[in-house]
Scaffold this active site. Sequence first.
Site, short mmCIF file in Angstrom:
data_model
loop_
_atom_site.label_atom_id
_atom_site.label_comp_id
_atom_site.label_asym_id
_atom_site.label_seq_id
_atom_site.Cartn_x
_atom_site.Cartn_y
_atom_site.Cartn_z
N ASP A 197 -4.85 -13.44 -2.75
CA ASP A 197 -4.29 -13.34 -1.39
C ASP A 197 -4.15 -14.56 -0.53
OD1 ASP A 197 -3.63 -10.90 -1.74
OD2 ASP A 197 -4.59 -9.92 -0.35
N ASP A 216 -0.89 -12.52 2.01
CA ASP A 216 -1.48 -11.50 3.00
C ASP A 216 -1.53 -12.17 4.45
OD1 ASP A 216 -2.80 -9.39 4.08
OD2 ASP A 216 -4.26 -9.08 2.38
N GLU A 229 -9.19 -13.75 -1.47
CA GLU A 229 -8.43 -14.19 -0.20
C GLU A 229 -9.18 -15.11 0.66
OE1 GLU A 229 -6.76 -10.76 1.71
OE2 GLU A 229 -7.10 -11.69 3.83
N HIS A 287 0.65 -1.03 -0.10
CA HIS A 287 -0.10 -0.06 0.10
C HIS A 287 0.69 1.29 -0.13
CE1 HIS A 287 -2.36 -2.80 2.30
NE2 HIS A 287 -3.35 -2.41 1.94
N HIS A 298 -10.94 -14.15 3.80
CA HIS A 298 -12.22 -13.02 3.48
C HIS A 298 -13.24 -14.00 2.96
CE1 HIS A 298 -9.98 -9.36 2.35
NE2 HIS A 298 -9.34 -9.70 3.69
N GLU A 336 -10.71 -6.62 -4.35
CA GLU A 336 -10.75 -7.58 -3.48
C GLU A 336 -11.89 -7.80 -2.55
OE1 GLU A 336 -6.81 -7.63 -1.43
OE2 GLU A 336 -7.68 -8.40 0.15
N ASP A 373 -5.62 -13.41 8.99
CA ASP A 373 -4.56 -13.55 8.09
C ASP A 373 -3.43 -14.38 8.68
OD1 ASP A 373 -5.66 -11.63 6.84
OD2 ASP A 373 -4.68 -10.00 7.67
N ASP A 420 -10.53 -11.49 10.40
CA ASP A 420 -9.74 -11.87 9.47
C ASP A 420 -8.13 -11.95 10.22
OD1 ASP A 420 -8.53 -11.91 7.04
OD2 ASP A 420 -8.63 -9.69 6.73
N ASP A 427 2.11 1.91 3.33
CA ASP A 427 3.04 0.95 4.17
C ASP A 427 4.59 1.47 4.04
OD1 ASP A 427 0.91 -0.55 4.04
OD2 ASP A 427 1.73 -1.95 2.35
C1 XLS Z 1 -7.51 -6.51 4.26
C2 XLS Z 1 -7.08 -6.91 3.07
C3 XLS Z 1 -5.93 -5.91 2.68
C4 XLS Z 1 -5.61 -5.87 1.18
C5 XLS Z 1 -5.05 -4.86 0.49
O1 XLS Z 1 -8.34 -7.44 4.91
O2 XLS Z 1 -6.79 -8.07 2.69
O3 XLS Z 1 -4.91 -6.44 3.41
O4 XLS Z 1 -5.28 -7.19 0.63
O5 XLS Z 1 -5.49 -3.67 0.79
NI NI Z 2 -5.92 -9.04 1.17
NI NI Z 3 -7.51 -9.84 4.54
#
Ligand code: XLS
Ligand code: NI
Ligand code: NI
Length: 449
Positions: free
Chosen positions: A297, A341, A269, A102, A272, A233, A310, A308, A105
């Site tokens: 992702d 991700d 993702e 991003h 998600h 996304e 991750d 979430d 970031d």
């Molecule tokens: C958040 C998202 C984010 C996207 C990019 O849940 O996964 O990380 O991949 O903005």
């Molecule tokens: Ni993501």
């Molecule tokens: Ni995410």
Amino acid sequence: MALWDIDKIPFVGKEKGLQQGLGFHYYDADRVVAGKKMKDWLRFGVAWWHTFDQELVDPFGVGTAQRPWQGKYSDPMDEALAKVDYAFEFFTKLGAEYFCFHDRDIAPEGDTLRETNANLDKVVDRIEENMKSTGVKLLWNTSSLFTNPRFVAGASTSPYADIYAYSAGQLKHSLEIAKRLGAENYVFWGGREGYENLWNTQMKREQEHMARFFHMCHDYAKEIGLDAQFLIEPKAKEPTTHQYDFDAATAIAFLRGYDLIDIMKLNLEGNHANLAGHTYQHEIRTARDAGVLGSLDANQGDKLLGWDLDEFPTDLMETVSVMWEVLDEGQIGPHGGLNFDAKPRRSSFYAEDLFRSHIAGMDTYAAGLLVAAKLHEDKVIENLTADRYSSYDSGIGATIENGTATLATLEEYILDKPQSELIAATRSDHLECVKVTLNNYMIEALAEA
Ligand code: XLS
Ligand code: NI
Ligand code: NI
């Protein structure tokens, strides 16, 4: 001098036994599987925000992460620039050919967008040099339109026009960076594009604003000759109660409804998918069926915790299902890859754990690819489904598929068939055997690998 106190990660195969550590057991980048090198099927990407910015906080505790750059720089710009060098040595040592970030970031914000862009450009210069010297490529970049308090009520769906304008200005610069760095894709994750409460929300108006925003972005990309694939996304919830890009099907309906379907695909993702009440495979299949699978992702959720999280992907059954879809599709997407991700758990706090967790994810995907390739080679799923739908290949079924059947022809065909024949027309799926067949393929394919 090396920045990370770690050697390049080798492929160790099974020589070193099965205990996972700082070596790949299955990911052998140049090994050819199903006609392509592993690295070309998988196209692994490292997510800047998790790997270089995440301090492993949770709502009850501060960060635990130990990172080699911590405490070395008093000026945040110096730290941001130094982190670029750490990042590229990390990619190279890990053997990941792509990265994602991003805008926020990589560089600290200034007071105005102009000042922020100036900070950003300095770091992008450093990234560009590193990309040239290492050959590492940008899978995608994106804009953080959700972190700063100005985005409290959304960005392109904010009820406040100044915030919309800010988002547009921010996006414009982000697209220019995509162009400069040769991004293969450009991602839009609608971080706060949704609502917390419907009573104060004009939902249709917000969605029209969002669609208008995407069209403006596309117009500008054309203007500057940016050919990165645009990706939406989907995510069901978090941070808002309801996100407009709820899941693949909802995003597809939105793209169709606002004349965006030809210019955007999806970045899906795993975690998600679960938040939307789906499997990862479901989301990927839905996108494939609509011709909009763009990129992935790579992460996973936790069955017991519904957020979430991750997590790095370690669930082999899930990576088999993802890679089966990818093999069946022939690629992840025209320019897609597997972006981690994902972040190590708060209790995996050493710098070295950044390597270990990526290796775990890469090996789980490589193993998933090997199993999926064997399933494909033996046409296990193809045969099973061809057989299941074979009554549509001829006779009355064929008339349904070729469009000649009507309610009247179907009534005439079925009217006098007795119940016993109807039941005999259906068959047991013996799904338990199907599932265990998948288990057996996992065991066998990996024993042979
Ligand atoms: C958040 C998202 C984010 C996207 C990019 O849940 O996964 O990380 O991949 O903005
Ligand atoms: Ni993501
Ligand atoms: Ni995410």
